[in-house]
Design a protein around this motif. Structure first.
Motif, short mmCIF file in Angstrom:
data_model
loop_
_atom_site.label_atom_id
_atom_site.label_comp_id
_atom_site.label_asym_id
_atom_site.label_seq_id
_atom_site.Cartn_x
_atom_site.Cartn_y
_atom_site.Cartn_z
N THR A 561 0.84 -1.16 0.02
CA THR A 561 0.01 0.04 -0.07
C THR A 561 0.75 1.23 -0.03
O THR A 561 0.41 2.20 -0.63
CB THR A 561 -1.01 0.31 1.05
OG1 THR A 561 -1.75 -1.27 1.26
CG2 THR A 561 -1.93 1.23 1.12
N ARG A 563 3.25 3.70 -1.05
CA ARG A 563 3.75 3.96 -2.42
C ARG A 563 5.07 4.49 -2.37
O ARG A 563 5.39 5.39 -1.63
CB ARG A 563 2.74 4.71 -3.47
CG ARG A 563 1.72 3.98 -3.75
CD ARG A 563 0.71 4.65 -4.66
NE ARG A 563 1.34 5.03 -6.15
CZ ARG A 563 0.59 5.88 -6.97
NH1 ARG A 563 -0.53 6.25 -6.66
NH2 ARG A 563 1.16 5.92 -8.12
N VAL A 574 0.97 11.28 -1.42
CA VAL A 574 -0.02 10.45 -1.92
C VAL A 574 -0.62 9.65 -1.18
O VAL A 574 -1.92 9.48 -1.42
CB VAL A 574 0.62 9.41 -3.01
CG1 VAL A 574 -0.17 8.49 -3.75
CG2 VAL A 574 1.46 10.24 -4.36
N LEU A 575 0.18 9.19 -0.23
CA LEU A 575 -0.91 8.39 1.04
C LEU A 575 -1.96 9.32 1.86
O LEU A 575 -2.93 9.25 2.20
CB LEU A 575 0.04 7.95 1.95
CG LEU A 575 0.50 6.30 1.78
CD1 LEU A 575 -0.76 5.39 1.83
CD2 LEU A 575 0.99 6.15 0.20
N GLU A 577 -3.19 12.05 0.71
CA GLU A 577 -4.36 12.49 -0.29
C GLU A 577 -5.26 11.31 -0.15
O GLU A 577 -6.70 11.41 -0.27
CB GLU A 577 -3.78 12.81 -1.53
CG GLU A 577 -3.30 14.24 -1.72
CD GLU A 577 -4.27 15.38 -1.27
OE1 GLU A 577 -5.31 15.26 -1.60
OE2 GLU A 577 -3.57 16.08 -0.39
N ASN A 578 -4.77 10.07 -0.27
CA ASN A 578 -5.80 8.87 -0.14
C ASN A 578 -6.42 8.78 0.93
O ASN A 578 -7.56 8.26 1.00
CB ASN A 578 -4.79 7.55 -0.61
CG ASN A 578 -4.35 7.44 -2.01
OD1 ASN A 578 -4.85 8.10 -2.87
ND2 ASN A 578 -3.47 6.66 -2.33
N ARG A 581 -9.21 11.25 1.05
CA ARG A 581 -10.42 11.18 0.02
C ARG A 581 -11.12 9.78 0.40
O ARG A 581 -11.99 9.30 -0.33
CB ARG A 581 -10.04 11.15 -1.28
CG ARG A 581 -9.38 12.31 -1.69
CD ARG A 581 -9.39 12.17 -3.53
NE ARG A 581 -8.55 11.30 -3.63
CZ ARG A 581 -7.01 11.41 -4.03
NH1 ARG A 581 -6.73 12.63 -4.04
NH2 ARG A 581 -6.25 10.63 -4.57
N GLU A 583 -9.86 6.73 0.25
CA GLU A 583 -9.27 5.72 -0.78
C GLU A 583 -8.59 4.58 -0.20
O GLU A 583 -8.20 3.73 -1.17
CB GLU A 583 -9.32 6.32 -1.91
CG GLU A 583 -9.81 7.45 -2.56
CD GLU A 583 -9.44 8.21 -3.70
OE1 GLU A 583 -10.15 8.81 -4.57
OE2 GLU A 583 -8.16 7.99 -4.09
N LEU A 584 -8.10 4.67 1.02
CA LEU A 584 -7.27 3.38 1.46
C LEU A 584 -8.04 2.45 1.89
O LEU A 584 -9.13 2.41 2.46
CB LEU A 584 -6.46 4.20 2.76
CG LEU A 584 -5.33 5.04 2.58
CD1 LEU A 584 -4.53 5.43 3.98
CD2 LEU A 584 -4.38 4.44 1.62
N ARG A 585 -7.68 1.44 1.40
CA ARG A 585 -8.30 -0.11 1.45
C ARG A 585 -7.53 -0.65 3.00
O ARG A 585 -6.63 -1.30 3.04
CB ARG A 585 -8.08 -1.08 0.60
CG ARG A 585 -8.68 -0.36 -0.75
CD ARG A 585 -8.58 -1.40 -1.65
NE ARG A 585 -9.59 -2.76 -1.58
CZ ARG A 585 -9.49 -3.74 -2.28
NH1 ARG A 585 -8.93 -3.76 -3.49
NH2 ARG A 585 -10.42 -4.64 -2.03
N THR A 605 -13.47 4.20 5.20
CA THR A 605 -12.65 3.58 4.95
C THR A 605 -12.53 2.35 6.08
O THR A 605 -11.97 1.34 5.84
CB THR A 605 -11.06 4.43 5.04
OG1 THR A 605 -11.38 5.52 4.18
CG2 THR A 605 -9.93 3.54 4.64
#
Length: 606
Positions: A561, A563, A574-575, A577-578, A581, A583-585, A605
Motif C-alpha cells: 500500500t 507507494r 500520495v498516501l 491524499e488517499n 479522500r 481511498e485507503l483499503r 475507510t
C-alpha cells in the motif's frame, strides 16, 4: 583558442581512447549478459545521431523511453552526439504510476520525437495520441543503428551552457518537474563524483536504479562512460524480485562502485538468507553509496554486520546527499583517512563517533524537537543521526531559517540551500518555480554558476563541524505540541517494533491543530479484531514511549500500500491524499472522536 569543454566532447574522447575495451555489460532478467565494446557504442551512437540530425533534432527535446539495455545506452549517447536534449522517461506499460509519469512528461517536455524499441513503439504511439501529440514520430533505435551510415554524423557545435538533459524529478510531493541540465553542469558533476569516490578508468560502476532517475542515469551510466570505465547495467526487477540477486551480480561482474537508497540496503540486511550469503563475494565492492533518501545509522550497522562475511570491505559504505536540481551530488562521506576528516571536537566535547560508515551523531531528542542538533547527555535519550559528509568540491552549503531566510549558526536545523557549478539553471517551462527555488541568496550573495542564486532544496538539515546532517523534507515536518517530529524517524522506529509491522507512513492532517496519522503495513495474516487492535496498541505505544506523541488515527493496511518513487522514497503526499479522500483499503482502523468529526471519510475507510 581552446574549444569549450562539454560532456559530449568528454564522452566521445573517452570512448575513442580505448575502443576495444569493455565499455558496457548488460545483465538481462534471465541471467544472460551482453558485453559491448567502446567502439561498438561509438559506431551505433553516431548512426542514430546522424538520423536525429537529419530530422533536425539538434537542440530539441528527444524522449527516451525503453527498457534497460544496449539500445537504451545507444539512444542516450546518440542524443549527446547529435546535440539533442535527452528526456529520459519510463516505459508506460510497466505500471500505472509509470504510465502517469510518462504521460505527464510527454505533455510537459515538447519532445520532437521518441527513441524506443520495436516492441514498445505501438504503446508509445498510443500514449502520444492520447496526450494530443499525434505529430511526434517514434524511432526504433536498433533499426536505425543498423540501416544508417555512421559516417553521415557531424560533430555538433556545443558550449557549456547548452542543454544536455531534462531530468524529471522523482515526484514525491508533486507532479514531476523537468530540471534543465547543461553540458557544464554535467562536467562539474562528473569531476565531483570522480574526486569524492575515487573512480577511474579501471572502475566498474553499475546497479539496478532506473535510468530516468538522476542517480541511475548520471551516477551509474553516464559517469562510467565519461570516465572510460565499464558500466554494468542491471534490470530493476533483479533487485525487486530478490535483493540477493543484486548482490550476486555485484560480485559476479566485479562491480567496484554501486549506489542504492537506504531502504534497499535495509532490505538486503533483513532478507538475504544464510545460504545466499554463503555464495556472495563482495570483496571488490569498494564504494557502496547510500543516497536518495535519509540514511539511517541502523541500516549502515546492519548491512556491515550482515555482509562482512561476504568480504564487504571496511569503510565501503558511503552516505551521500544529492538531488536532480544539483545534477547529482551535493555532499558525501569518504573512507577513513581520506577526503573527509574524522569526527572532531567542539568545546571539548566529542560530536560524533567515526566508524567505517562515517560520522554518526547521537542527537538529544528534546533539543532536536526545538530545532537544534546537540549531543545527548544520556545515550538512551539520543537519536542517531548520520552525517552525509562534507560538501562536494565546488559546492556551497548554507542552512537558513525557512521563515525568514536568515542564515543559521552551526548546529541549528533549517532549510538546506545549495550553490555550485553543478546546480541547474532551473526548471523546464516553469519560470515562477525557477525563481522561487533557484533564486535564494546566501550571506555571501553567491549562488550557482549562472549567478541566479542558491538552490532551495526543501530539505531540512544542519551543518555541524563542516558536515551536513540531513533530517527530512521541510513540508513533511510534523508539529506536535510545539515540538518538531520527523516522520522518517518514526517510520524507522515502527519498523523495529515487531515482525508483523512492515513499512509505515506518518503524516499530519488538519489546520492549526495538526492530528497525527499512521498508515501501517501488516505482514502475514491477522484475522481477528483483537489481533488488529493489539497491533494498533503497539503502534500507539511506540509513539508514546519513543516520541511522547499520540496517534490520532492508525490505519492498518496490506503490504504494497505504501507507494514509493523510482528512487525508493516514500510518497507521503500520495498516501495523505488517499487517506483524506477515503481511498485507503484498510484492514483495520482506529481514530479519535475529533478526527471522526473532522474527516468523516475516514470512518468509511475503516
Amino acid at each position: 583558442m581552446h574549444a569549450e569543454r562539454t560532456l559530449t566532447g568528454d564522452v566521445i574522447a573517452a570512448l575513442r581512447t580505448r575502443p576495444d575495451r569493455e565499455a558496457l555489460v548488460v545483465v538481462h532478467p534471465d541471467g544472460r549478459d551482453e558485453r559491448v565494446s567502446a567502439a561498438e557504442l561509438d559506431r551505433d551512437a553516431r548512426a542514430v545521431a546522424a538520423e536525429l540530425q537529419a530530422r533536425r533534432a539538434t537542440g530539441r527535446q528527444v524522449l527516451v523511453a525503453m527498457s534497460p539495455g544496449r539500445d537504451l545506452v545507444v539512444a542516450l549517447l546518440a542524443c549527446l552526439y547529435a546535440g539533442s536534449v535527452a528526456v529520459p522517461a519510463p516505459l508506460p506499460g510497466v505500471s500505472r504510476a509509470a504510465g502517469e509519469r510518462t504521460t505527464a512528461i510527454v505533455k510537459d517536455c515538447a519532445a520532437c520525437l521518441v527513441l524506443t524499441r520495436a516492441e514498445s513503439a505501438a504503446e508509445i504511439s498510443r500514449l502520444l495520441a492520447a496526450a494530443g501529440r499525434h505529430d511526434v514520430p517514434c524511432l526504433v533505435v536498433d533499426a536505425v543503428a543498423t540501416r544508417r551510415d555512421p559516417g553521415e554524423w557531424t560533430p555538433p557545435r556545443l558550449s557549456g551552457g547548452d542543454l544536455a538533459l531534462i531530468q524529471y524529478t522523482s515526484g514525491t510531493t508533486a507532479l514531476p518537474r523537468g530540471v534543465r541540465i547543461t553540458q557544464a553542469n554535467l562536467c562539474a558533476a562528473m569531476d565531483a563524483v570522480r574526486t569524492v569516490f575515487d573512480t577511474g578508468p579501471q572502475s566498474r560502476i553499475g546497479g539496478w536504479l532506473p535510468y530516468y532517475h538522476d542517480l541511475g542515469l548520471i551516477g551509474q551510466l553516464l559517469h562510467p562512460l565519461w570516465l572510460g570505465a565499464t558500466a554494468v547495467l542491471m534490470p530493476p526487477e533483479l533487485y525487486l524480485a530478490d535483493p540477493a540477486a543484486w548482490l550476486h551480480a555485484i560480485g559476479r561482474y566485479g562491480v567496484t562502485t554501486a549506489a542504492a537508497p537506504d531502504s534497499a540496503y535495509a532490505r538486503c540486511a533483513a532478507e538475504v538468507t544464510d545460504d545466499q550469503l554463503a555464495s556472495l563475494d563482495l570483496s571488490r565492492w569498494h564504494t557502496a553509496v547510500n543516497a536518495a533518501e535519509t540514511v539511517q545509522a541502523t541500516t549502515l550497522a546492519a548491512f556491515r554486520r550482515r555482509f562482512a562475511a561476504a568480504g564487504l570491505p571496511e569503510g565501503a559504505q558511503r552516505p551521500a546527499y544529492g538531488l536532480a536540481e544539483a545534477t547529482l551530488l551535493v555532499a558525501a562521506g569518504r573512507e577513513p583517512g581520506g577526503w573527509q576528516a574524522a569526527g572532531r571536537e567542539l568545546g571539548g566535547r566529542q560530536l560524533g563517533s567515526r566508524g567505517a560508515e562515517g560520522t554518526v551523531f547521537s542527537a538529544d531528542r528534546l533539543q532536536l524537537g526545538r530545532g537544534l542538533l546537540r549531543p545527548a547527555e544520556v545515550a538512551a535519550d539520543g537519536r542517531a543521526v548520520v552525517a552525509s559528509g562534507m560538501p562536494a568540491p565546488g559546492m556551497e552549503l548554507v542552512v537558513v531559517d525557512p521563515r525568514t531566510g536568515a542564515e543559521l549558526p552551526d548546529g541549528a536545523v533549517g532549510e538546506i540551500l545549495v550553490g555550485g557549478p553543478s546546480v541547474a539553471p532551473g526548471y523546464w517551462g516553469r519560470p515562477l518555480e525557477t525563481g522561487e527555488v533557484f533564486g535564494r541568496r546566501g550571506s555571501s550573495g553567491s549562488g550557482n554558476s549562472g549567478g541566479s542564486g542558491l538552490l532551495a532544496t526543501g530539505d531540512l538539515g544542519a551543518l555541524l563541524d563542516g558536515q551536513l546532517h540531513v533530517l527530512g523534507r521541510q513540508r513533511e515536518l510534523l508539529k506536535v505540541d510545539g515540538r518538531s517530529l520527523h516522520p522518517q524517524e518514526i517510520e524507522r522506529q515502527l519498523l523495529d517494533c515487531g515482525a508483523m509491522l512492515a513499512s509505515a507512513v506518518v503524516f499530519a492532517v488538519g489546520g492549526g491543530s495538526e492530528q497525527l496519522i499512521v498508515v501501517q503495513e501488516v505482514r502475514g495474516t491477522v484475522r481477528s479484531h483483537g489481533g488488529h487492535a493489539e497491533l494498533v496498541a503497539k503502534v500507539r505505544r511506540c509513539l508514546a514511549e519513543e516520541f511522547g506523541a499520540v496517534a490520532d488515527g492508525v490505519v492498518l493496511v496490506r503490504p504494497g500500500t505504501v507507494r514509493r518513487t523510482t528512487s525508493g522514497k516514500v510518497r507521503r503526499s500520495v498516501l495523505r491524499e488517499n487517506f483524506l479522500r477515503g481511498e485507503l483499503r484498510a484492514l483495520h482502523a482506529e481514530c479519535t472522536e475529533q478526527l471522526r468529526c473532522d474527516i468523516p471519510e475516514f470512518i468509511a475507510t475503516a
